[in-house]
Motif scaffolding. Structure first.
Motif: not given
Length: 506
Positions: A99-126
């Protein structure tokens, strides 16, 4: 996505690194860019990735002209790059790196690390990558770290993927796995540019091959082309790729290393209790992925490491604790892995570099004065013998090509009465034609009855030169095996799998 490069020209002062290069990569194609180090391959891809701006020419994606002002523009347009030296933060997790360099955030400005984890799992599975998003990068094997680099590019929807010398730090098995990944990416519709100088790899995976020499496209080839045909296109002449050598004729001369341990300035053990012997008239090649203690081992042999324990005996004489001057005078020739940093003085002439090891006395120095006639005669003789391509012996070595610089180093080291030759990465950054010459000189040194230690990360070079092969992993010896040991066995040993033949022929 179709990639087109039209008339790309990039200059650095008077040097033309890319000279009106045209290249077309179709969707669902692995297009190999083949050429020697310094041919201009990486410069061209850095232009594509927005790291450099071309002086002339255009980049098109699906027919649309692109004007990249930096890598961010290239990534947003669908171009991803897997660099030779990984661009990862070691202490971050996989998900954090992705996610480094194109970070997504949740409400409140916190990093959405869960979205990054899900993206890693998705590509790893594919693609069957099997990468844990919460793993810390520095704890991952090199091959898995490279998969993280690929996931980074794919997470940004890259449709054009550039692999820049991607196998430089991989074992043979990891290289095979990477090639299978590249095929999967191709079959999914990606356009892939594969930069390499390794003929075996390009023939194994490429759909089409473009050869670059001295910044220009010199032709295209099919993967069915022979190694000799591809090599001649790269160099511009016919090249002998096979190392011809007879069986070793061992003599009484020997290098005996016992319990050698090297500690770096940070207190880390880089070479751990290593013992081996090299007899006169044989080549011991040390194999392993870069960074497993080979550099520190060779430097310890020639007195360049300050914190060394154990014993290094050359023909019965202990070298540990002796000065570098003493070790050189004992007949040790050393070809360092970084010729520019450790092997040459760039501003000095060819002749001056040829006397560096012997600047303390006869025949080149007398009463503190350089004996110009002796040096000139010697330099002219070696200039011809080693086929150095330059205007003359007064040419500064900084102006020479990598291959000719390496010939100057070899000419100096092989022109003394040697009791031992240590050659680290002897053909790194050298064209195919110079590799042929260097290998012949190393074999000739061995045939003269000298013990020879060669360190190389190029497995083809190891198997071509070695009478015996010592494999290192994390500072230790995994095994010492015959020179004709299969590549797949060596690959496993390079990954730390202990050979059942450890110690054989030691």
């Amino acid at each position: 996505m179709k990639l087109e490069l039209r008339g790309i020209t990039k200059r650095f002062g008077s040097l033309v690194a890319n000279d009106h290069i045209d290249l077309v990569v179709e969707p669902g194609e692995i297009h190999s860019l083949l050429g020697e180090n310094g041919a201009g391959k990486s410069t061209l891809m850095n232009v594509l990735y927005g790291l450099y701006k071309a002086d002339e020419g255009v980049i098109l994606l699906d027919g649309h002209v692109q004007n990249f002002r930096g890598p961010g523009d290239a990534m947003r347009a669908g171009v991803g790059m897997v660099h030779q030296h990984f661009m990862l933060i070691p202490v971050f997790t996989v998900a954090e790196n992705v996610m480094l360099g194109h970070e997504s955030t949740k409400i409140g400005g916190l990093l959405n690390i869960e979205a990054a984890r899900a993206r890693v799992r998705e590509i790893s599975s594919q693609f069957g990558f099997d990468v844990d998003p919460d793993a810390v990068v520095e704890d991952l094997p090199v091959g898995v770290q490279q998969r993280v680099e690929i996931i980074k590019a794919l997470s940004r929807d890259a449709k054009v993927l550039v692999f820049d010398e991607p196998t430089a730090v991989l074992t043979p098995q990891e290289t095979d796995e990477l090639m299978e990944i590249m095929r999967q990416l191709r079959d999914s519709g990606a356009s892939i540019v594969f930069i390499t100088h390794k003929l075996r790899e390009v023939r194994a995976v490429a759909d089409r091959i473009t050869v670059i020499r001295l910044g220009k496209v010199v032709g295209e080839a099919e993967p069915t082309a022979t190694n000799a045909e591809l090599a001649s296109m790269m160099v511009g002449r016919a090249v002998e790729l096979t190392v011809h050598k007879g069986p070793p004729q061992p003599n009484e001369s020997s290098l005996v290393v016992e319990g050698l341990t090297v500690i770096d300035p940070r207190g880390q053990v880089t070479v751990n209790d290593v013992s081996f012997e090299v007899r006169g008239g044989e080549i011991l090649a040390i194999a392993g992925v870069q960074g497993n203690g080979q550099t520190e081992l060779t430097e310890a042999l020639v007195g360049l490491q300050p914190q060394v324990r154990g014993s290094v005996r050359l023909n019965g004489e202990e070298l540990v604790g002796r000065s570098i001057r003493h070790i050189l005078d004992a007949g040790v020739g050393f070809v360092p892995e970084d010729r520019k940093e450790d092997g040459l003085v760039g501003a000095f002439t060819i002749a001056e570099n040829l006397m560096l090891d012997r600047a303390n006395g006869a025949p080149f120095v007398k009463a503190g004065n350089v004996q110009r006639k002796s040096l000139e005669s010697f330099a002219k003789e070696k200039f011809t013998e080693f086929d150095v391509r330059a205007p003359g012996i007064d040419t500064p070595v900084a102006s020479l090509s990598g291959g000719n610089q390496q010939k100057v180093v070899l000419a100096r080291e092989l022109s003394r009465d040697l009791s031992l030759l240590v050659a680290a990465q002897p053909t790194r950054g050298v064209d195919v034609g110079s590799i042929e010459f260097i290998h012949k000189r190393i074999v000739a040194t061995r045939d003269a009855g000298v013990p020879v230690v060669v360190v190389s990360t190029e497995l083809d070079e190891v198997t071509a030169l070695a009478d015996r092969i010592m494999v290192m992993y994390r500072g230790r010896i995994v095994g010492i095996v015959p020179g004709d040991t299969p590549r797949d066995v060596l690959g496993l040993m390079m990954a730390g799998v202990t050979s059942e033949t450890e110690g054989a022929a030691a």
